[in-house]
Design a protein around this motif. Sequence first.
Motif, PDB file in Angstrom:
ATOM      1  N   THR A 215      -4.342   2.703   6.093  1.00 21.46           N
ATOM      2  CA  THR A 215      -5.201   1.526   6.159  1.00 21.46           C
ATOM      3  C   THR A 215      -6.656   1.942   5.990  1.00 21.46           C
ATOM      4  O   THR A 215      -7.014   3.099   6.158  1.00 21.46           O
TER       5      THR A 215
ATOM      6  N   PHE B 228      -9.637  -3.135   6.453  1.00 22.50           N
ATOM      7  CA  PHE B 228      -8.422  -3.746   6.995  1.00 22.50           C
ATOM      8  C   PHE B 228      -8.448  -3.719   8.518  1.00 22.50           C
ATOM      9  O   PHE B 228      -8.074  -4.692   9.178  1.00 22.50           O
TER      10      PHE B 228
ATOM     11  N   HIS C 270      -8.055  -7.113  -3.743  1.00 22.19           N
ATOM     12  CA  HIS C 270      -7.994  -6.720  -2.336  1.00 22.19           C
ATOM     13  C   HIS C 270      -6.556  -6.349  -1.959  1.00 22.19           C
ATOM     14  O   HIS C 270      -6.319  -5.337  -1.290  1.00 22.19           O
TER      15      HIS C 270
ATOM     16  N   ILE D  84      -5.069  -2.206  -1.070  1.00 30.31           N
ATOM     17  CA  ILE D  84      -4.423  -1.790   0.170  1.00 30.31           C
ATOM     18  C   ILE D  84      -3.239  -0.867  -0.127  1.00 30.31           C
ATOM     19  O   ILE D  84      -3.058   0.167   0.536  1.00 30.31           O
TER      20      ILE D  84
ATOM     21  N   CYS E 271     -12.090   0.170   0.887  1.00 26.72           N
ATOM     22  CA  CYS E 271     -12.803  -0.892   1.597  1.00 26.72           C
ATOM     23  C   CYS E 271     -13.449  -1.905   0.647  1.00 26.72           C
ATOM     24  O   CYS E 271     -13.686  -1.638  -0.527  1.00 26.72           O
TER      25      CYS E 271
ATOM     26  N   PHE F 174     -11.452  -7.753   4.751  1.00 30.77           N
ATOM     27  CA  PHE F 174     -10.823  -8.376   3.595  1.00 30.77           C
ATOM     28  C   PHE F 174     -10.747  -9.894   3.810  1.00 30.77           C
ATOM     29  O   PHE F 174     -10.947 -10.378   4.936  1.00 30.77           O
TER      30      PHE F 174
ATOM     31  N   VAL G 141      -5.365 -12.027   3.404  1.00 29.87           N
ATOM     32  CA  VAL G 141      -4.751 -10.703   3.382  1.00 29.87           C
ATOM     33  C   VAL G 141      -3.990 -10.426   4.679  1.00 29.87           C
ATOM     34  O   VAL G 141      -2.953  -9.740   4.669  1.00 29.87           O
ATOM     35  N   TYR G 142      -4.471 -10.957   5.795  1.00 30.52           N
ATOM     36  CA  TYR G 142      -3.920 -10.632   7.109  1.00 30.52           C
ATOM     37  C   TYR G 142      -2.783 -11.558   7.536  1.00 30.52           C
ATOM     38  O   TYR G 142      -2.193 -11.354   8.585  1.00 30.52           O
TER      39      TYR G 142
ATOM     40  N   GLU H 145       0.775 -10.792   3.334  1.00 29.63           N
ATOM     41  CA  GLU H 145       1.531  -9.535   3.308  1.00 29.63           C
ATOM     42  C   GLU H 145       2.677  -9.614   2.312  1.00 29.63           C
ATOM     43  O   GLU H 145       2.923  -8.677   1.549  1.00 29.63           O
TER      44      GLU H 145
END
Length: 344
Positions: free
Chosen positions: A3, A7, A222, A226, A296, A306, A310-311, A316
Amino acid sequence: MATSASFNLGPPQESPRSLFLKSQLCSPVQWPPKDTNLEGKVAIVTGSSSGLGLEASRQLLSFGLSSLIMAVRSTAKGETVASRFRHQFPKADIQVWSLEMESYDSIQAFARRVNDDLSRLDIAILNAGMQIGNFAVIPNTGHETLIQVNYLSTMLLGILLLPSLKAKSPSGPGRLTIINSGTARGATISEPNGGLVLSALDDKSRPWDPVERYAVSKMLAHLFLIDLLRYVSADDVVVNLADPGMVKNTDLQRGAPLLVAAFFYSFKAVLGRTLPVGASAYIDAAIVKGKDSHGCYVANWKISPFPAFVYTPEGEAAREQLWQETMTEFQFAGAQEILDGLKR
């Protein structure tokens, strides 16, 4: 999975609108240190014949960059700019190379030229991008234009440059900075819901808005970054995304609908950063930030979270699906083999 510091910051706690206003109105400029010295170093800047790419190139040269490769769509326009640079910076070696971001063949030819012709490569700033007003597909690839240029072509070029950046940067890790946009903060995608991400984005029958699609095209980077961290070490190449903020006097909206372009030109006139300020964000991410910026998103001259999407569980799922589809798309160029080779 590795990560990044971005993130680990977790999702933004403010709305995209609030983040935008703070970005434009409350972010002090952080210029590179005055003693920054790029003597001996070689850099590539794509889309460097106008706007932010041109200004970023000028700033690199002002810090003593020894060699600049201007990667441009129009070599005639590039040579016009290069002639001015050669007069202003007579010690620098300035070359103009052709690069068409709508063509995989052109991207591969450019990467081969880098491998064959350059004995050194320290910095690559992938700035070339576009905005358009209507849904269109690139005939040779079958992909929607903004997804092709701003995401697929940019990621492919980045992957193809990684081996040279690793092997040909003798004074430390190579630097790959991919230009992004704060518009990505508000972007989401509805796929996959049992379907394919890229196919959904290529589907003309689905709703399409030029502003929203531009944001999505930037947000995909983004998601891709990752997973890219699994293959690229900060000791070899520092890879990051740089956001210049909203900048006036750029050509980004040249392909947008008239009313959209007029709105953005007026909006930028009031709130936009100047070209030197916007380009300083490029330089900050590409040569000032350290290994902690690897993987980053660098916005307002600092490592930033991000986009919220993204979270999320949906983000995911989209990230995993997008990586698989993108690497399948890039099989013809041996992208997976290149990434596997970086780990050896």
